[in-house]
Design a protein around this motif. Structure first.
Motif, PDB file in Angstrom:
ATOM      1  N   ASP A 160      -6.632  10.502 -10.224  1.00  0.00           N
ATOM      2  CA  ASP A 160      -5.898  10.950  -8.924  1.00  0.00           C
ATOM      3  C   ASP A 160      -6.604  12.090  -7.955  1.00  0.00           C
ATOM      4  OD1 ASP A 160      -3.697   9.693  -9.709  1.00  0.00           O
ATOM      5  OD2 ASP A 160      -2.453  11.313 -10.714  1.00  0.00           O
ATOM      6  N   LEU A 199      -8.848   8.897  -0.251  1.00  0.00           N
ATOM      7  CA  LEU A 199      -7.850   8.734   0.812  1.00  0.00           C
ATOM      8  C   LEU A 199      -8.052   9.703   2.103  1.00  0.00           C
ATOM      9  CD1 LEU A 199      -4.707   7.780  -0.910  1.00  0.00           C
ATOM     10  CD2 LEU A 199      -5.880   6.512   0.318  1.00  0.00           C
ATOM     11  N   ALA A 205       1.107   4.358  -2.758  1.00  0.00           N
ATOM     12  CA  ALA A 205       0.711   5.586  -2.447  1.00  0.00           C
ATOM     13  C   ALA A 205       2.041   6.344  -3.002  1.00  0.00           C
ATOM     14  CB  ALA A 205       0.602   5.764  -0.971  1.00  0.00           C
ATOM     15  N   LEU A 234      -8.990   9.577  -5.916  1.00  0.00           N
ATOM     16  CA  LEU A 234      -8.244   8.951  -5.180  1.00  0.00           C
ATOM     17  C   LEU A 234      -7.831   9.507  -3.951  1.00  0.00           C
ATOM     18  CD1 LEU A 234      -6.714   5.809  -4.603  1.00  0.00           C
ATOM     19  CD2 LEU A 234      -4.688   6.962  -5.615  1.00  0.00           C
ATOM     20  N   ALA A 235      -7.237  10.736  -4.099  1.00  0.00           N
ATOM     21  CA  ALA A 235      -6.838  11.705  -3.167  1.00  0.00           C
ATOM     22  C   ALA A 235      -8.250  12.074  -2.226  1.00  0.00           C
ATOM     23  CB  ALA A 235      -6.517  13.011  -3.779  1.00  0.00           C
ATOM     24  N   ILE A 283       0.987  -0.858   0.077  1.00  0.00           N
ATOM     25  CA  ILE A 283       0.009  -0.064  -0.136  1.00  0.00           C
ATOM     26  C   ILE A 283       0.957   1.250  -0.172  1.00  0.00           C
ATOM     27  CG2 ILE A 283      -1.695   1.440   1.358  1.00  0.00           C
ATOM     28  CD1 ILE A 283      -2.895  -1.327   2.264  1.00  0.00           C
ATOM     29  N   LEU A 284       1.825   1.369   0.629  1.00  0.00           N
ATOM     30  CA  LEU A 284       2.758   2.363   0.762  1.00  0.00           C
ATOM     31  C   LEU A 284       3.439   2.566  -0.543  1.00  0.00           C
ATOM     32  CD1 LEU A 284       4.391   2.146   4.242  1.00  0.00           C
ATOM     33  CD2 LEU A 284       2.763   3.728   3.558  1.00  0.00           C
ATOM     34  N   VAL A 316       1.947   9.743  -5.524  1.00  0.00           N
ATOM     35  CA  VAL A 316       2.646  11.008  -4.956  1.00  0.00           C
ATOM     36  C   VAL A 316       3.827  11.302  -5.699  1.00  0.00           C
ATOM     37  CG1 VAL A 316       4.153  12.172  -3.167  1.00  0.00           C
ATOM     38  CG2 VAL A 316       1.887  10.726  -2.375  1.00  0.00           C
ATOM     39  N   TYR A 328      -8.931   8.751   6.094  1.00  0.00           N
ATOM     40  CA  TYR A 328      -8.323   9.412   6.898  1.00  0.00           C
ATOM     41  C   TYR A 328      -9.124   9.947   8.038  1.00  0.00           C
ATOM     42  CZ  TYR A 328      -4.894  12.312   9.484  1.00  0.00           C
ATOM     43  OH  TYR A 328      -4.274  12.995  10.477  1.00  0.00           O
TER      44      TYR A 328
END
Length: 167
Positions: free
Chosen positions: A146, A153, A89, A149-150, A85-86, A93, A157
């Motif tokens: 994008d 996320l 991400a 997705l942002a 997952i990282l 980014v 969060y």
């Protein structure tokens, strides 16, 4: 064509037709090879019938079932690899940052707001034309993805943060 053993096993097990049973019975009476093989297979069949089947103990069955129950109760979050997952991400980014660098490098600011600021790129640095890159349908769909997705996320969060406060 069936072999002698197959025919005799079918005869012993009773799985052949009545016509085959009569033919095999006649062969056993007349042919010595059939008779000898029939007696061998009949003894073997009786030994199989007299054998006791091994069964596992009740404790073994119980232990196996408990191990299966314990294995099914593992939470899904523990099976997800956080490094993957990282990595995903980090890819997004870095791609967004690269696009921002390209956009900002192709922006020409006119006016007296930055008149004292003289920024010049080296002459050997050739950047791609932003108009051809950003007008393609592929890039537009990439930007939309994008942004979605942002938003997703950010929402997850904020929900986690809210759940932590309530708990």
């Amino acid at each position: 064509m069936n072999t002698i053993e197959e025919q005799l096993w079918n005869y012993i097990d009773g799985t052949c037709t009545p016509a085959e049973q009569e033919a095999i019975a006649r062969l056993i009476e007349t042919d010595e090879v059939y008779k000898q093989k029939y007696t061998e297979l009949l003894v073997l069949s009786q030994e199989f019938a007299n054998m006791e089947l091994d069964e596992p103990s009740m404790a073994f069955s119980y232990n196996v079932m408990e191990a299966i129950r314990a294995e099914q109760l593992t939470p899904l979050k523990s099976t997800i690899n956080k490094k993957i997952i990282l990595g995903i991400a980090a890819f997004f980014v870095l791609s967004i940052l690269a696009l921002l660098v390209i956009i900002l490098s192709n922006v020409r600011i006119s006016g007296n707001l930055f008149s004292g600021l003289d920024v010049k790129l080296p002459s050997n640095l050739k950047l791609p034309s932003a108009s051809s890159i950003f007008n393609s349908p592929l890039m537009k769909s990439f930007f939309v993805f994008d942004v979605i997705l942002a938003l997703f996320l950010t929402d997850s969060y904020l929900r986690r943060k809210k759940a932590a406060k309530e708990a």
